[in-house]
Design a protein around this motif. Structure first.
Motif, short mmCIF file in Angstrom:
data_model
loop_
_atom_site.label_atom_id
_atom_site.label_comp_id
_atom_site.label_asym_id
_atom_site.label_seq_id
_atom_site.Cartn_x
_atom_site.Cartn_y
_atom_site.Cartn_z
N LEU A 1 0.87 -1.17 0.00
CA LEU A 1 0.00 0.00 0.00
C LEU A 1 0.90 1.22 0.00
N ILE A 2 0.73 2.10 -0.98
CA ILE A 2 1.70 3.18 -1.14
C ILE A 2 1.02 4.47 -1.56
N GLY A 3 1.61 5.58 -1.18
CA GLY A 3 1.15 6.91 -1.59
C GLY A 3 2.28 7.90 -1.44
N GLU A 4 2.13 9.10 -2.02
CA GLU A 4 3.21 10.09 -1.89
C GLU A 4 3.26 10.78 -0.52
N PRO A 5 2.14 11.23 0.10
CA PRO A 5 0.76 11.25 -0.36
C PRO A 5 0.48 12.53 -1.17
N PHE A 6 -0.41 12.38 -2.17
CA PHE A 6 -0.81 13.50 -3.01
C PHE A 6 -2.25 13.28 -3.45
N TYR A 7 -3.08 14.31 -3.25
CA TYR A 7 -4.49 14.24 -3.63
C TYR A 7 -4.80 15.37 -4.60
N TYR A 8 -5.25 15.00 -5.78
CA TYR A 8 -5.48 15.93 -6.87
C TYR A 8 -6.45 17.03 -6.44
N GLY A 9 -6.06 18.28 -6.71
CA GLY A 9 -6.91 19.41 -6.36
C GLY A 9 -6.76 19.89 -4.94
N SER A 10 -5.79 19.32 -4.20
CA SER A 10 -5.62 19.69 -2.79
C SER A 10 -4.23 20.27 -2.54
N ASP A 11 -3.75 21.06 -3.49
CA ASP A 11 -2.39 21.60 -3.36
C ASP A 11 -2.25 22.64 -2.26
N GLY A 12 -3.35 23.29 -1.89
CA GLY A 12 -3.25 24.37 -0.92
C GLY A 12 -3.66 24.00 0.48
N VAL A 13 -3.73 22.72 0.81
CA VAL A 13 -4.23 22.31 2.13
C VAL A 13 -3.12 22.36 3.17
N LEU A 14 -3.53 22.34 4.43
CA LEU A 14 -2.57 22.24 5.53
C LEU A 14 -1.90 20.88 5.49
N PRO A 15 -0.64 20.78 5.92
CA PRO A 15 0.12 19.53 5.79
C PRO A 15 -0.58 18.32 6.38
N TRP A 16 -1.19 18.46 7.55
CA TRP A 16 -1.79 17.30 8.21
C TRP A 16 -3.08 16.85 7.54
N GLN A 17 -3.59 17.63 6.61
CA GLN A 17 -4.76 17.16 5.88
C GLN A 17 -4.39 16.06 4.88
N ASN A 18 -3.10 15.90 4.61
CA ASN A 18 -2.66 14.76 3.81
C ASN A 18 -2.60 13.48 4.63
N LEU A 19 -2.95 13.56 5.93
CA LEU A 19 -3.12 12.35 6.72
C LEU A 19 -4.36 11.58 6.26
N ARG A 20 -5.00 12.10 5.26
CA ARG A 20 -6.04 11.34 4.57
C ARG A 20 -5.50 9.96 4.18
N PHE A 21 -4.19 9.88 3.87
CA PHE A 21 -3.58 8.59 3.54
C PHE A 21 -3.76 7.60 4.69
N TRP A 22 -3.63 8.07 5.92
CA TRP A 22 -3.78 7.22 7.11
C TRP A 22 -5.22 6.72 7.20
N ASN A 23 -6.15 7.59 6.89
CA ASN A 23 -7.56 7.19 6.91
C ASN A 23 -7.85 6.17 5.82
N GLU A 24 -7.28 6.40 4.62
CA GLU A 24 -7.47 5.44 3.52
C GLU A 24 -6.89 4.08 3.91
N ARG A 25 -5.72 4.10 4.53
CA ARG A 25 -5.09 2.84 4.97
C ARG A 25 -6.00 2.11 5.94
N THR A 26 -6.65 2.86 6.84
CA THR A 26 -7.54 2.26 7.83
C THR A 26 -8.76 1.61 7.17
N MET A 27 -9.29 2.28 6.16
CA MET A 27 -10.46 1.75 5.46
C MET A 27 -10.13 0.47 4.70
N LEU A 28 -8.85 0.27 4.39
CA LEU A 28 -8.42 -0.93 3.66
C LEU A 28 -7.93 -2.04 4.59
#
Length: 702
Positions: A492-519
């Motif tokens: 399971l791998i990510g950069e993390p990078f989410y298209y259209g979310s270039d201006g978010v706060l750094p910890w909002q890329n913890l979405r990767f952690w949430n995705e990992r949990t859902m899997l």
């Protein structure tokens, strides 16, 4: 309209951990506490604009010169009502505002409901709620005889962005001249002129020409293979950027040249074009056009405001002022490797404007561009990424680090099932190219089908078959074994990078952690997760320009604006319960900056386990004397269990945004042994709430 009136508005809210969005109803009641508005306005540039003293003084001087007698003044895009109050005061010069209000009228037009609510408070504090009439509509919705009693004699407005036209200046002026203003009205501003300059800059080149940068790479990964360059480039537009910070890395290849004039006092054309013959002042390669504008606010041409970079000082009207973030310079990238020029050569530039933007073409590029547009099948696969994302994908160090960990993983797995959890085109291509036996499922939550089409287009060049790659066509809250063809996930791998979310706060890329949990239910027991953890890091910073632009407001040109501070997310002088928000900024673009401490780890996020609440604490030792205005926060992504590969997104990296927390008041600090005194350390506590995706920090200096 009574002060107790209630309005309803819709706001789009996005869950940072899932990417899901929903429209929610916001009740806008005048009795609602200010704090309820904070999420709506705290991240906007209103505060920065209101702190721009040079802008405020220029508008006041021009309005005082223009509004000399009772008349009808229309303020379009009124914001907090500052220009409307200036006009009302100027109209009443020589007497009270109340005495002249029967003869003169000031109409403030503002379409954004939360700002209308704030304007009412500002007008009330300044005793002008009965003098300035607010209309909560778009200006092109106004009708004479319905919303306003007569056409306006004077237009005051500030509907400008960094490019000048992006906020709809031209259609707004067209409608105003057609429907709302008298013939031959007076206007503040009177005219705007755009300027440009040819520059050579390796940094700017790296932000858009991934094709030629990849051609020099030795890793055989081809995000942009030769022959299909047009499917993967930065959008042809002007990008706002603080260019002063990279001025020493630029080579100026021309003198400044005028591009377009836009007159506010007459109806503008929807489109226009001009041919420019620019004399090159040096040999070099033009990678970009840096552009700015100069505002002439009065008819006589004595009051100006300029967004020019600081290296422009040949004309007083074009000279730059203090750092501000609401208006920057703009950069237009010249396609490909750039345009080679020789000293004294005349470069033929074709400039075009429509209602909302300005664009450029060089004669040598026109034919190539027209040829590229013929292949509609390629255009259908076009992907548009931000300049920073292309900069990352072209960065040799980043690519080397990513490929190193992928190769190490693939040596350990035979025919692995790999899931790319984010929108990483690079990782998908790399895994498929490096392992001929792997099967890759890319979730592509933002790219979706467009990403799948692109992978198909570049498959042959990268040596993989699309029967080993699949992109899920529908977004699902949770994958099952059915989606993975009854096989557990090995990687399971990510950069993390989410298209259209270039201006978010750094910890909002913890979405990767949430995705990992859902899997979690479909991960194998020995699954490899990359990154395996994230480290929240911090550094105390001197940020005088940013702090000044976001500090609390008191009086602006004689008008009390203190009522807006909490709503607009100000720093300085606020109660502890109303601390300033976290700001997403590239610190290197924040004007004058200085690191005052060592870089410290605050806490870790363990992606090998399902998402959970966590907290941490850091003792930040001050290493440099100075004034601390806040601290930067970012996440370094640890890719492997050995901690051998760490992708940093800190202030030294130009391609990422950090989170910036500004202090309520600046703090004098001094390093150990510093004779000037001051605090020598800062304790920072942080906690992460997985239910909301929010990070909370508390700091104390000692």
């Amino acid at each position: 309209m009574s002060s107790a009136s209630t309005h309803r508005m819709f706001q789009l809210r996005v869950d940072p951990l899932t990417g899901n969005s929903e429209w929610v109803v916001i009740e806008e009641d005048e009795s609602t506490p200010q704090n309820d508005q904070k999420p709506l306005l705290a991240s906007t540039s209103y505060l920065d604009m209101l702190n721009d003293t040079r802008r405020n003084r220029a508008y006041r001087a021009a309005i005082d010169k223009t509004v000399t007698k009772p008349c009808h003044v229309l303020d379009i895009g009124a914001g907090t009502g500052l220009l409307s109050m200036m006009a009302a005061r100027a109209m009443a010069s020589g007497g009270s505002v109340e005495s002249s209000s029967s003869k003169g009228t000031v109409t403030a037009c503002e379409s954004y409901l939360p700002m209308v609510k704030l304007m009412r408070k500002v007008l009330r504090v300044n005793g002008m709620e009965k003098i300035v009439r607010i209309i909560n509509k778009r200006s092109d919705e106004l009708e004479v005889g319905v919303d306003i009693s007569s056409r306006a004699d004077i237009l005051v407005s500030e509907i400008l962005d960094s490019e000048l036209l992006g906020e709809g200046l031209i259609p707004t002026l067209q409608h105003a001249h057609d429907k709302l203003l008298v013939q031959n009205p007076q206007t503040v501003p009177y005219r705007a002129t755009t300027y440009g300059q040819l520059v050579e800059s390796t940094h700017l080149w790296k932000l858009h020409d991934l094709c030629n940068i990849e051609a020099k790479a030795s890793d055989d990964i081809h995000i942009v293979p030769a022959g299909v360059e047009t499917v993967h480039f930065v959008k042809q537009q002007q990008f706002p950027m603080h260019c002063d910070v990279i001025s020493e890395e630029m080579k100026m290849l021309s003198e400044p040249f005028k591009i377009f004039d836009f007159d506010f006092w007459k109806r503008p054309d929807s489109c226009g074009e001009t041919e420019l013959h620019i004399k090159a002042t040096s040999d070099g390669t033009a990678h970009a056009i840096v552009s700015w504008w100069v505002l002439q606010l009065d008819t006589e041409g004595t009051i100006f405001y300029s967004t020019a970079p600081k290296w422009i000082n040949c004309h007083s009207k074009m000279s730059a002022g203090e750092w501000c973030d609401h208006w920057k310079q703009c950069v237009w990238f010249i396609q490909g490797k750039g345009l080679s020029v020789c000293k004294d050569e005349r470069v033929h530039l074709h400039a075009i404007h429509n209602e909302t933007s300005i664009s450029f073409d060089f004669k040598s590029q026109l034919q190539r561009k027209e040829a590229a547009n013929h292949d509609s099948s390629i255009q259908n696969c076009h992907l548009t990424l931000s300049p920073e994302r292309l900069g990352i994908y072209g960065d040799s160090e980043w690519r080397c680090s990513m490929l190193k960990v992928i190769k190490n993983v693939l040596r350990q797995k035979v025919s692995p099932l790999s899931v790319v959890a984010d929108d990483s085109i690079f990782l998908t291509i790399a895994i498929a190219q490096l392992s001929k036996t792997s099967h890759v499922i890319s979730l592509f939550p933002g790219l979706r089908e467009k990403g799948a089409q692109y992978l198909q287009l570049v498959a042959d060049t990268n040596g993989y078959s699309m029967d080993r790659i699949e992109v899920l066509k529908r977004r699902r809250p949770q994958l099952t074994m059915h989606d993975t063809h009854q096989k557990k996930v090995d990687l399971l791998i990510g950069e993390p990078f989410y298209y259209g979310s270039d201006g978010v706060l750094p910890w909002q890329n913890l979405r990767f952690w949430n995705e990992r949990t859902m899997l979690d239910s479909i991960l194998s027991k020995d699954v490899l997760i990359m990154p395996c953890k994230g480290i929240l890091r911090t550094c105390a910073m001197s940020l005088p320009d940013l702090w000044r632009s976001r500090c609390c407001l008191e009086e602006i040109e004689g008008f009390d604006h203190s009522v807006v501070n909490a709503t607009l997310g100000a720093c300085g002088g606020l109660p502890e319960s109303q601390e300033s928000p976290y700001l997403a900024f590239s610190v290197w673009q924040c004007g004058e900056i200085k690191k005052l401490s060592e870089i410290c780890n605050v806490m870790e996020f363990d992606f090998l386990r399902p998402i959970s609440s966590c907290s941490g604490q850091a003792q930040v030792e001050i290493t440099e004397p100075g004034i601390c205005h806040g601290y930067a926060l970012w996440i370094d992504w640890v890719m492997d269990a050995e901690n051998a590969t760490v992708i940093s997104t800190g202030p030294d990296q130009r391609y990422w945004k950090q989170g910036v927390k500004l202090l309520t008041q600046p703090v004098v600090v001094g390093g150990q042994g510093c004779s000037s005194g001051g605090c020598s350390s800062m304790v920072l506590e942080a906690s992460f709430d997985p239910s909301s995706g929010e990070l909370i920090t508390k700091h104390t200096f000692s």
